[in-house]
Design an enzyme around this catalytic site. Structure first.
Site, PDB file in Angstrom:
ATOM      1  N   HIS A  85       0.824  -1.207   0.000  1.00 14.12           N
ATOM      2  CA  HIS A  85       0.000   0.000   0.000  1.00 14.12           C
ATOM      3  C   HIS A  85       0.860   1.261   0.000  1.00 14.12           C
ATOM      4  O   HIS A  85       0.547   2.236  -0.680  1.00 14.12           O
ATOM      5  CB  HIS A  85      -0.940   0.005   1.207  1.00 14.12           C
TER       6      HIS A  85
ATOM      7  N   LYS B 190     -10.036  -7.497   8.206  1.00 11.91           N
ATOM      8  CA  LYS B 190     -10.727  -7.686   9.487  1.00 11.91           C
ATOM      9  C   LYS B 190     -10.387  -6.508  10.384  1.00 11.91           C
ATOM     10  O   LYS B 190      -9.294  -5.948  10.288  1.00 11.91           O
ATOM     11  CB  LYS B 190     -10.345  -9.016  10.135  1.00 11.91           C
TER      12      LYS B 190
END
Lengths: 281, 186
Positions: free
Chosen positions: B37, B102
């Site tokens: 990222h 999550k």
């Protein structure tokens, strides 16, 4: 004096790391089975069923329960009547970690220069090693593979003595509440009360090794564990944090006397994939 | 009943998804976590092209274990998504439609989901062995040097997720918890 070759320690650490990552403890499996009946949320029951299926699949196919196979936390209890031969004990532990994580197809998650380059060390070393000298001529080795998600939600508070029992309870419950869905609930809450800064954290981690469902031998702490478990379950976090009545697997507390000025409270959070194995050499 | 969804996602499909919906995803998803990222967003900030076209795609926050010989992938469950919060809005702005992970997202990500019509999906953390069975194939498509953090193209079949954050501001973590929260001595 009994001699023990450290190469045996290395081999044992490697096997324990692989076994811990692939085979969930019977106590956790038994907890999942019972919790499915107790969980009120449909989604929560589905998550618990997935976790049981995951544990069975990992066991049957010898693959890691979770992709986060953690840092290797190693507890050594070295009998004072053992003479260790064949090299450095710490090197042997690291050699065992390297071998286990490589041969066991476990993920290497250790990065050096943590606030800078964060370069992977390549073999998941170094082990996070805690060594105690104990009576006897045996060596007990415990390998706990500790994932990052739950570790990140842990906390240590140097509370004021005036905050007392209620302050400690609030700090622990608040830590679990803030963690919410992040640490893969249902979680085990390891608590270290008293001692110094580092001893409190160590106790919180060591407490996670206790068998799920076991009772604290000190009645005062057993009562506190029950109270904390209820308070944490009342948060409604539920399995995977999707809402539900089963948020906590167990709460384990260890305690030491503290300085007259201090009241350290450490909370180490363990995800439901509570992986640790041990052997005595 | 679990609903089947195929990738890439369109605005029309995203508009039908609501917090709490259970989905089975089939198609291509890309993996990416912290290090990947950071590189993607560095490229965006410099105005350079990305190594993958993320328009309509889903990124799965996962760093799998190494595959054993003959396996497509090792264990492959979700990692904690909050660490990607600083990056995700820049990716949805470029057309990323979904993320699988999550744990909670911050307000900036939830706003970005509304702004860019995207969803955040939860897979069961710690079920990495089980979830790997729904991954048919895997190949590294960028940043091979990142090892487990490389960007992989995964072909998934009936990959189970639940909608956590939808494009209307719905948040299953908040709503689900509120439903089961017990205050005081009950």
């Amino acid at each position: 004096m009994r001699e023990l070759d450290v190469a045996r320690v290395a081999d044992a650490v490697a096997k324990l790391a692989i076994d811990a990552c692939n085979y969930l403890g019977d106590d956790i499996v038994a907890f999942f089975e019972k919790a499915i009946d107790r969980e009120q949320s449909d989604t929560g029951r589905d998550v618990l069923a997935q976790l049981l299926e995951n544990a069975n699949l990992a066991k049957d196919t010898h693959r890691p329960l979770c992709q986060d196979t953690g840092l290797a936390v190693v507890f050594l209890e070295v009998g004072q009547d053992v003479h260790l031969v064949g090299g450095s004990l710490e090197d042997a532990v690291n050699a065992g970690v390297s071998k286990g994580y490589t041969e066991g197809y476990l993920r290497k998650s250790a990065v050096a220069d943590p606030i800078g380059a964060r370069k992977n060390t390549g073999d998941n070393t170094p082990a996070m090693l805690h060594t105690r000298i104990v009576p006897g001529d045996k060596v007990r080795i415990i390998v706990a593979t500790k994932g990052g998600g739950a570790e990140n939600m842990s906390a240590l508070g140097m509370l004021k003595p005036s905050q007392g029992r209620q302050g400690a309870v609030d700090f622990i419950v608040d830590t679990v509440s803030k963690a919410g869905p992040n640490p893969c609930p249902p979680i085990i809450v390891g608590v270290g009360l008293g001692g110094t800064f580092e001893k409190a954290a160590y106790m919180a981690k060591h407490a996670l090794l206790r068998e799920v469902g076991s009772t604290n031998p000190e009645p005062r702490l057993a009562e506190l564990e029950d109270e904390l478990e209820k308070r944490c379950n009342d948060l409604g976090i539920g399995p995977a944090g999707l809402g539900g009545t089963v948020s906590v697997i167990d709460v384990f507390i260890e305690e030491l006397p503290a300085h007259i000025a201090s009241m350290p409270v450490a909370v180490n959070i363990q995800c439901h994939s509570a992986r640790h194995k041990e052997v005595v050499l | 009943m679990d609903r089947k969804v195929t990738t890439p996602l369109t605005d029309e499909v995203v508009a039908t998804l609501h917090a709490g919906d259970r989905l089975l995803i089939t198609g291509i998803v890309y993996t990416g976590r912290d290090a990947a990222h950071k590189r993607l967003v560095d490229l965006i900030d410099k105005g350079e092209p990305l190594p993958i076209d993320i328009k309509g795609q889903i990124i799965y926050f996962v760093g799998p274990t190494p595959p054993k010989p003959g396996e497509a992938i090792g264990s492959a469950g979700p990692t904690t998504s909050g660490r990607m919060d600083a990056y995700s809005p820049k990716l949805t702005a470029l057309g990323l439609k979904g993320m699988i992970g999550k744990g909670s997202r911050n307000d900036a990500v939830k706003e970005a989901l509304k702004r860019d019509k995207a969803v955040y999906l939860g897979a069961t953390g710690g079920a990495g062995a089980l979830l790997s069975q729904r991954i048919v194939s895997a190949k590294v498509v960028a940043y091979d040097d990142l090892g487990p953090e490389a960007i992989r193209e995964l072909e998934v079949k009936d990959f189970p997720v639940v909608v956590i954050n939808d494009m209307y501001g719905g948040d299953l973590y908040i709503e689900g918890r509120k439903k089961y929260e017990r205050k005081g001595d009950s």
